[in-house]
Design an enzyme around this catalytic site. Structure first.
Site: not given
Ligand code: ADP
Ligand code: MG
Length: 330
Positions: A26, A154, A224, A263, A265, A279, A281, A285
């Site tokens: 990143e 990301s 992005y 933040r 998610d 998760e 963070n 960003g």
């Molecule tokens: N279990 C899940 N169900 C639905 N969407 C998911 C799930 N896991 C990830 N996503 C989608 O993928 C994106 C990235 O996943 P995330 O777990 O936030 O990891 P990172 O942001 O670290 O790559 C999320 O913002 C969401 O849009």
């Molecule tokens: Mg995420």
């Protein structure tokens, strides 16, 4: 007056290093975050300078007379406790979470174990070590399922699978980034993210942002480089739902012992409006267009004030220093 108002004397913060770039995947985003932070701090009268740990060793921070650091690094080394540990050893206060919370939050599986133990909602998951185990996870969790590396960001290395034949490729992609591969139940619904500021009992959730990506496909490209992803803040969600998301984000933050800012998610399941934590963070960003600044603005905090406030909260892990004092017989 917002609940986040704070009077800060920029000169008292001393010479400040904005850590940016670094060597994670990143890096490019971190360079943008760091430049934004640098300009904002300077605009507020802080003696701030860019420092890229990929270009000079961290011990140079001491030689160059820095008093504290704003960590605008993302991902490995910058967000996972490594840089935080180095700054602890150098005795230089830094923004954001300490060593342990940073390191746990970087690891999605460790994070989910703690949240699950504390009764916080997070989608069911399996930790898998082969394509076969990935297919087995699909059979157990049901389709669709998300396959992702445990310690990346990301949306790198992430695949949504619906059929067993897709598992081998999804597993191999995720395993390229991390030997620990996480299979997670897919939550169909609204994608949201909720920043938290502060520490312990003083921590507060900021307004929720609802993210609407083209075809609901929120991948690296859309995140992005695509203008058609829409970010809604205010979220447009019913007030009770917004409050529930904030409550869960705040508990998720406190449970991991985060400080400064982070933040979370969160997916809100369409069928019953249940929020699920994906998760958190710990070094999100920080460009002018990033999500934490967007939410802060909705709470009446400008980008410059947010940067200054985070910097003013820079600290070292308190318990270590308490222990040092105790051992010194103080
Ligand atoms: N279990 C899940 N169900 C639905 N969407 C998911 C799930 N896991 C990830 N996503 C989608 O993928 C994106 C990235 O996943 P995330 O777990 O936030 O990891 P990172 O942001 O670290 O790559 C999320 O913002 C969401 O849009
Ligand atoms: Mg995420």
């Amino acid at each position: 007056m917002s609940q986040f108002d704070l009077k800060i004397d920029a000169a008292s913060l001393g010479r400040v290093a904005v850590l940016l770039g670094g060597d994670s995947s990143e890096r490019e985003i971190s360079l943008m975050s760091g430049q934004g932070v640098l300009q904002a701090l300077r605009a507020r009268g802080v003696d701030a300078h860019a420092f890229d740990p990929a270009q000079q060793p961290l011990c140079e921070l001491k030689n160059q007379g820095f008093a504290r650091c704003f960590i605008a690094l993302h991902g490995r080394h910058g967000e996972d406790g490594a840089v935080q540990g180095a700054l602890e050893l150098l005795g230089l206060p830094y923004t954001g979470s300490g060593v342990m919370a940073s390191s746990i939050a970087m690891d999605k599986i460790m994070t989910k174990r703690i949240w699950r133990f504390e009764g916080l909602p997070t989608p069911d998951w399996r930790l898998v070590a082969s394509a076969e185990e990935c297919a087995q996870a699909l059979a157990e969790l049901g389709a669709p399922m998300i396959v992702k590396p445990s310690r990346e960001g990301s949306t790198i290395g992430l695949t949504k699978v619906t059929r067993p034949e897709e598992c081998a490729q999804a597993y191999q992609l995720a395993a390229r980034y991390d030997p620990e591969v996480l299979c997670e139940q897919f939550i169909a619904g609204d994608e949201t993210t909720c920043p938290v500021l502060g520490q312990g009992a003083d921590a507060r959730a900021l307004p929720v942002i609802r993210i609407e990506a083209p075809q609901g496909n929120y991948d690296y490209q859309n995140k992005y480089f695509n203008d058609s992803t829409q970010y809604h803040c205010p979220s447009g969600l019913p007030e009770a739902e917004e409050r529930e998301i904030q409550r869960i984000a705040l508990r998720a933050y406190r449970t991991l012992g985060c400080r400064g800012w982070a933040r979370a998610d969160i997916m809100v399941r369409a069928r019953d409006r249940q929020p699920f934590l994906l998760e958190i963070n710990t070094s999100p960003g920080m460009t002018g267009h990033s999500l934490v600044p967007m939410s802060a603005r909705a709470a009446g905090i400008s980008y410059e004030d947010l940067c200054l406030r985070l910097l003013a909260g820079a600290s070292l892990d308190a318990w270590q220093h308490q222990a040092d004092r105790a051992m010194a017989g103080a």
